[in-house]
Design an enzyme around this catalytic site. Structure first.
Site, short mmCIF file in Angstrom:
data_model
loop_
_atom_site.label_atom_id
_atom_site.label_comp_id
_atom_site.label_asym_id
_atom_site.label_seq_id
_atom_site.Cartn_x
_atom_site.Cartn_y
_atom_site.Cartn_z
N HIS A 16 0.85 -1.19 0.00
CA HIS A 16 0.00 0.00 0.00
C HIS A 16 0.88 1.24 0.00
O HIS A 16 2.10 1.15 0.10
CB HIS A 16 -0.99 0.01 1.18
CG HIS A 16 -0.36 0.21 2.53
ND1 HIS A 16 -1.06 0.72 3.59
CD2 HIS A 16 0.88 -0.03 3.00
CE1 HIS A 16 -0.28 0.78 4.67
NE2 HIS A 16 0.90 0.32 4.32
N CYS A 25 5.88 6.11 4.77
CA CYS A 25 4.75 5.32 4.27
C CYS A 25 4.01 5.98 3.11
O CYS A 25 3.06 5.42 2.57
CB CYS A 25 3.78 4.98 5.40
SG CYS A 25 4.51 3.85 6.60
N HIS A 29 4.94 0.36 -0.33
CA HIS A 29 5.66 -0.62 0.49
C HIS A 29 4.68 -1.72 0.89
O HIS A 29 3.49 -1.62 0.61
CB HIS A 29 6.27 0.04 1.72
CG HIS A 29 5.25 0.61 2.66
ND1 HIS A 29 4.51 1.74 2.38
CD2 HIS A 29 4.81 0.17 3.86
CE1 HIS A 29 3.68 1.99 3.37
NE2 HIS A 29 3.84 1.05 4.30
N HIS A 31 3.51 -5.12 3.76
CA HIS A 31 3.52 -5.68 5.11
C HIS A 31 3.12 -7.15 5.07
O HIS A 31 2.37 -7.57 4.20
CB HIS A 31 2.53 -4.94 6.01
CG HIS A 31 2.85 -3.51 6.23
ND1 HIS A 31 3.87 -3.08 7.03
CD2 HIS A 31 2.29 -2.39 5.70
CE1 HIS A 31 3.92 -1.76 7.03
NE2 HIS A 31 2.98 -1.32 6.22
N HIS A 75 -1.09 -10.46 -1.65
CA HIS A 75 -0.26 -10.09 -2.80
C HIS A 75 -0.95 -9.08 -3.71
O HIS A 75 -0.77 -9.09 -4.93
CB HIS A 75 0.21 -11.34 -3.56
CG HIS A 75 1.27 -12.07 -2.82
ND1 HIS A 75 0.96 -12.94 -1.80
CD2 HIS A 75 2.61 -12.05 -2.92
CE1 HIS A 75 2.09 -13.43 -1.30
NE2 HIS A 75 3.10 -12.89 -1.95
N GLU A 136 0.23 -5.09 11.63
CA GLU A 136 0.93 -4.62 10.44
C GLU A 136 2.42 -4.92 10.50
O GLU A 136 3.03 -5.26 9.49
CB GLU A 136 0.70 -3.10 10.31
CG GLU A 136 1.29 -2.49 9.07
CD GLU A 136 0.96 -1.03 8.95
OE1 GLU A 136 -0.14 -0.71 8.49
OE2 GLU A 136 1.80 -0.19 9.33
#
Length: 150
Positions: A16, A25, A29, A31, A75, A136
């Site tokens: 995201h 952020c 990137h 998680h 994914h 997260e």
């Protein structure tokens, strides 16, 4: 009969970006999310029922969460559809990447609200969503509790 809470855990990988954010952020990137889903209900007392003694079959809960959350978000890359990331989203989609456009900033807080709505809509009427915990990172998570949202 006693109310019982049961929890099932799930894992998925999602990318995201937070448009307009003032830190790292803002960049795309990902998680390794961990989602804990807790439901509450009364165990089945009918001895002739194959699910006797269960609040809900863990397999049934898994099917709901897998279809609504894991299969959709694993994914994938999530962007707010109301930001300039829409151009990047189109480019990725054109290159056969799985992109999800949402109408919120894709923070853990907003994602857990979205997930709660999706899961609640699929639960049997005698089972209630009690809480969700979306982890997260190793040290950061957002939680949603039904009792806070009634």
């Amino acid at each position: 009969m006693s109310k019982i809470r049961i929890t099932k855990q799930f894992s998925f990988e999602t990318g995201h970006a937070l448009y307009g954010y003032d830190g790292k952020c803002k960049n795309v990137h990902g998680h390794s999310y961990k989602l804990s889903v807790t439901v509450i209900g009364t165990p089945i007392t009918d001895k002739s029922n194959v699910k006797y003694g269960m609040v809900i079959d863990f397999g049934d809960l898994k099917k709901i969460v897998k279809e609504e959350i894991v299969d959709q978000f694993d994914h994938a890359t999530v962007f707010n559809k109301n930001t300039p990331h829409i151009e990047l989203a189109k480019e990725l989609s054109d290159r056969d990447h799985h992109v999800i456009l949402v109408d919120y900033q894709p923070t853990s807080e907003n994602m857990v609200i979205d997930f709660a709505e999706k899961i609640r809509s699929r639960l049997p009427e005698n089972i209630n969503l009690f809480s969700l915990r979306l982890q997260e990172t190793e040290t950061s998570f957002a939680e949603w509790f039904a009792s806070d949202n009634e």
